[in-house]
Design a protein around this motif. Sequence first.
Motif, mmCIF file in Angstrom:
data_model
loop_
_atom_site.group_PDB
_atom_site.id
_atom_site.type_symbol
_atom_site.label_atom_id
_atom_site.label_comp_id
_atom_site.label_asym_id
_atom_site.label_seq_id
_atom_site.Cartn_x
_atom_site.Cartn_y
_atom_site.Cartn_z
ATOM 1 N N ASP A 134 0.847 -1.185 0.000
ATOM 2 C CA ASP A 134 0.000 0.000 0.000
ATOM 3 C C ASP A 134 0.887 1.240 0.000
ATOM 4 O O ASP A 134 1.604 1.503 0.959
ATOM 5 C CB ASP A 134 -0.900 -0.003 1.236
ATOM 6 N N GLU A 135 0.843 2.026 -1.081
ATOM 7 C CA GLU A 135 1.698 3.211 -1.214
ATOM 8 C C GLU A 135 0.957 4.506 -0.865
ATOM 9 O O GLU A 135 1.405 5.592 -1.219
ATOM 10 C CB GLU A 135 2.232 3.307 -2.645
ATOM 11 N N THR A 136 -0.176 4.411 -0.164
ATOM 12 C CA THR A 136 -0.933 5.610 0.213
ATOM 13 C C THR A 136 -0.079 6.490 1.118
ATOM 14 O O THR A 136 0.372 6.042 2.175
ATOM 15 C CB THR A 136 -2.231 5.236 0.945
ATOM 16 N N PRO A 137 0.163 7.750 0.741
ATOM 17 C CA PRO A 137 1.035 8.614 1.565
ATOM 18 C C PRO A 137 0.368 9.009 2.885
ATOM 19 O O PRO A 137 -0.854 9.174 2.965
ATOM 20 C CB PRO A 137 1.255 9.841 0.678
ATOM 21 N N ILE A 138 1.181 9.136 3.918
ATOM 22 C CA ILE A 138 0.711 9.605 5.222
ATOM 23 C C ILE A 138 1.523 10.847 5.574
ATOM 24 O O ILE A 138 2.743 10.776 5.726
ATOM 25 C CB ILE A 138 0.884 8.539 6.315
ATOM 26 N N ARG A 139 0.861 11.985 5.674
ATOM 27 C CA ARG A 139 1.554 13.242 5.951
ATOM 28 C C ARG A 139 1.713 13.444 7.455
ATOM 29 O O ARG A 139 0.815 13.147 8.230
ATOM 30 C CB ARG A 139 0.790 14.416 5.338
ATOM 31 N N VAL A 140 2.880 13.978 7.842
ATOM 32 C CA VAL A 140 3.170 14.238 9.253
ATOM 33 C C VAL A 140 2.153 15.221 9.817
ATOM 34 O O VAL A 140 1.616 15.024 10.918
ATOM 35 C CB VAL A 140 4.601 14.781 9.420
ATOM 36 N N ARG A 141 1.882 16.293 9.088
ATOM 37 C CA ARG A 141 0.916 17.289 9.561
ATOM 38 C C ARG A 141 -0.447 16.658 9.801
ATOM 39 O O ARG A 141 -1.108 16.933 10.801
ATOM 40 C CB ARG A 141 0.804 18.415 8.540
ATOM 41 N N GLY A 142 -0.848 15.786 8.896
ATOM 42 C CA GLY A 142 -2.128 15.114 9.057
ATOM 43 C C GLY A 142 -2.150 14.209 10.272
ATOM 44 O O GLY A 142 -3.162 14.115 10.973
ATOM 45 N N ALA A 143 -1.014 13.552 10.558
ATOM 46 C CA ALA A 143 -0.940 12.667 11.725
ATOM 47 C C ALA A 143 -1.059 13.455 13.014
ATOM 48 O O ALA A 143 -1.732 13.034 13.964
ATOM 49 C CB ALA A 143 0.373 11.887 11.698
ATOM 50 N N VAL A 144 -0.415 14.635 13.063
ATOM 51 C CA VAL A 144 -0.496 15.473 14.265
ATOM 52 C C VAL A 144 -1.911 16.004 14.448
ATOM 53 O O VAL A 144 -2.463 15.990 15.556
ATOM 54 C CB VAL A 144 0.520 16.625 14.177
ATOM 55 N N LEU A 145 -2.523 16.470 13.360
ATOM 56 C CA LEU A 145 -3.899 16.969 13.450
ATOM 57 C C LEU A 145 -4.853 15.870 13.865
ATOM 58 O O LEU A 145 -5.780 16.094 14.660
ATOM 59 C CB LEU A 145 -4.322 17.557 12.098
ATOM 60 N N GLN A 146 -4.624 14.653 13.358
ATOM 61 C CA GLN A 146 -5.480 13.544 13.756
ATOM 62 C C GLN A 146 -5.321 13.241 15.239
ATOM 63 O O GLN A 146 -6.291 12.931 15.934
ATOM 64 C CB GLN A 146 -5.156 12.301 12.920
ATOM 65 N N GLY A 147 -4.074 13.321 15.755
ATOM 66 C CA GLY A 147 -3.865 13.112 17.181
ATOM 67 C C GLY A 147 -4.579 14.149 18.017
ATOM 68 O O GLY A 147 -5.174 13.831 19.057
ATOM 69 N N LEU A 148 -4.550 15.412 17.565
ATOM 70 C CA LEU A 148 -5.258 16.466 18.281
ATOM 71 C C LEU A 148 -6.763 16.239 18.251
ATOM 72 O O LEU A 148 -7.451 16.428 19.265
ATOM 73 C CB LEU A 148 -4.916 17.825 17.679
ATOM 74 N N ARG A 149 -7.274 15.849 17.089
ATOM 75 C CA ARG A 149 -8.718 15.596 16.996
ATOM 76 C C ARG A 149 -9.114 14.408 17.866
ATOM 77 O O ARG A 149 -10.160 14.422 18.512
ATOM 78 C CB ARG A 149 -9.102 15.335 15.538
ATOM 79 N N ARG A 150 -8.282 13.370 17.854
ATOM 80 C CA ARG A 150 -8.591 12.177 18.654
ATOM 81 C C ARG A 150 -8.680 12.521 20.138
ATOM 82 O O ARG A 150 -9.481 11.958 20.882
ATOM 83 C CB ARG A 150 -7.527 11.116 18.405
ATOM 84 N N ASN A 151 -7.835 13.444 20.561
ATOM 85 C CA ASN A 151 -7.816 13.832 21.962
ATOM 86 C C ASN A 151 -8.636 15.091 22.239
ATOM 87 O O ASN A 151 -8.631 15.598 23.360
ATOM 88 C CB ASN A 151 -6.371 14.053 22.417
ATOM 89 N N GLY A 152 -9.340 15.563 21.209
ATOM 90 C CA GLY A 152 -10.152 16.759 21.373
ATOM 91 C C GLY A 152 -11.235 16.612 22.418
ATOM 92 O O GLY A 152 -11.626 17.586 23.062
ATOM 93 N N ILE A 153 -11.709 15.384 22.615
ATOM 94 C CA ILE A 153 -12.762 15.152 23.597
ATOM 95 C C ILE A 153 -12.283 15.470 25.015
ATOM 96 O O ILE A 153 -13.082 15.742 25.917
ATOM 97 C CB ILE A 153 -13.261 13.691 23.500
ATOM 98 N N ALA A 154 -10.956 15.441 25.219
ATOM 99 C CA ALA A 154 -10.396 15.859 26.513
ATOM 100 C C ALA A 154 -9.902 17.289 26.459
ATOM 101 O O ALA A 154 -10.059 18.050 27.417
ATOM 102 C CB ALA A 154 -9.248 14.927 26.917
ATOM 103 N N LEU A 155 -9.304 17.703 25.332
ATOM 104 C CA LEU A 155 -8.681 19.016 25.241
ATOM 105 C C LEU A 155 -9.707 20.146 25.173
ATOM 106 O O LEU A 155 -9.504 21.209 25.777
ATOM 107 C CB LEU A 155 -7.767 19.070 24.015
ATOM 108 N N ILE A 156 -10.803 19.929 24.454
ATOM 109 C CA ILE A 156 -11.806 20.992 24.328
ATOM 110 C C ILE A 156 -12.432 21.338 25.679
ATOM 111 O O ILE A 156 -12.451 22.515 26.069
ATOM 112 C CB ILE A 156 -12.874 20.601 23.287
ATOM 113 N N PRO A 157 -12.948 20.353 26.434
ATOM 114 C CA PRO A 157 -13.486 20.709 27.762
ATOM 115 C C PRO A 157 -12.426 21.294 28.689
ATOM 116 O O PRO A 157 -12.719 22.208 29.458
ATOM 117 C CB PRO A 157 -14.010 19.371 28.301
ATOM 118 N N LEU A 158 -11.199 20.753 28.607
ATOM 119 C CA LEU A 158 -10.138 21.244 29.485
ATOM 120 C C LEU A 158 -9.896 22.734 29.267
ATOM 121 O O LEU A 158 -9.893 23.527 30.222
ATOM 122 C CB LEU A 158 -8.851 20.464 29.231
ATOM 123 N N PHE A 159 -9.685 23.136 28.009
ATOM 124 C CA PHE A 159 -9.367 24.538 27.754
ATOM 125 C C PHE A 159 -10.585 25.432 27.976
ATOM 126 O O PHE A 159 -10.431 26.609 28.332
ATOM 127 C CB PHE A 159 -8.795 24.700 26.346
#
Length: 332
Positions: A134-159
């Motif tokens: 599978d040669e589908t590219p994975i961008r670093v920026r996209g991985a970081v944004l996905q990590g932020l979104r995945r943890n948004g359920i904790a980060l949004i209420p926290l902030f």
Amino acid sequence: MLPDLPVLIAIVLGLVFLGPGEVSPTHDLVGSLAAIVVTLALMWIHARRAQNAVRAAAPQGVASAMRWLTVLPLMGWLACLGLFGWGHLVDATVSHYLWLGRYVVFFLPAFILFGAGWAAQARLEQAIARSRGDETPIRVRGAVLQGLRRNGIALIPLFFLLGLVEGIWILGDLGVPGLKTFSRWLEAVPMAQVGFMLTLLTVLSFALPWIIAKLFATEELPPGRTRDVLERQARMLDLEYGRLLLWKTTGRILNAMVVGVTPKTRFIFMTDALLRRLPTEEVLAVFCHEAGHAKKMHLPLFLLLFLATAVLFHVGGEFMLLAGIHELIAVS
């Protein structure tokens, strides 16, 4: 989709360490920077070892490296807090009047470390995918944004909560009647602050689905075969929910999540990439996974775990400090 446990622990530890203490600016700043650099170097080493393990078809080596990439950011963050007093330095040098900017500065090392970890894991996942053709590219920026979104359920209420508490402090310090007394009372009685945060978090948990739906680009899942299949499965599982939403990510994120502590406030999010790239049967499997989170009450349990962990670190740490035990030991 629930937040990463190391991120949850990092948040709690951070809030425990952010406060007055002995400050040595040069030692604290240089030491924290050194901890970040050393942690990033160790993560790079383990990422390289993982890629070699992929090429050598050694799954145990890959799994071991992945575990290190998960835990190293937390270890680096703990070094900044416990060994080099990053929380005390920020508390002493960054003004409350910056509002949430103070917390942005404080959590910046954690963001760098966890962002690097998410990026390294994404590169490793790409190496695994390439080994399978599978040669589908994975961008670093996209991985970081996905990590932020995945943890948004904790980060949004926290902030949101931090912004509210800091806002009360700032307005009180500016002389708004009643708020100055209230903010000083919260500072003087730490457990009152915990109770206040608990109350706010409980209230916020009911509004969180609407907040996320507004922050992310969402719309009702369009009528069609996929929606019919999902609604039929929900009836079979006796799963109640308020809305079934399409999460528009321009095809960048293949994921789903369920948010809400009660049936009427429960929103189920399915990304556009998930619906476009997977057959209906596999989309149904993802939906059932999210339904399991809802049926097992994972989100309320997560909120209770967050609060219990915060109280444990706060009360246990205060007690051990009163007993003369070093701060790093008291909260680690």
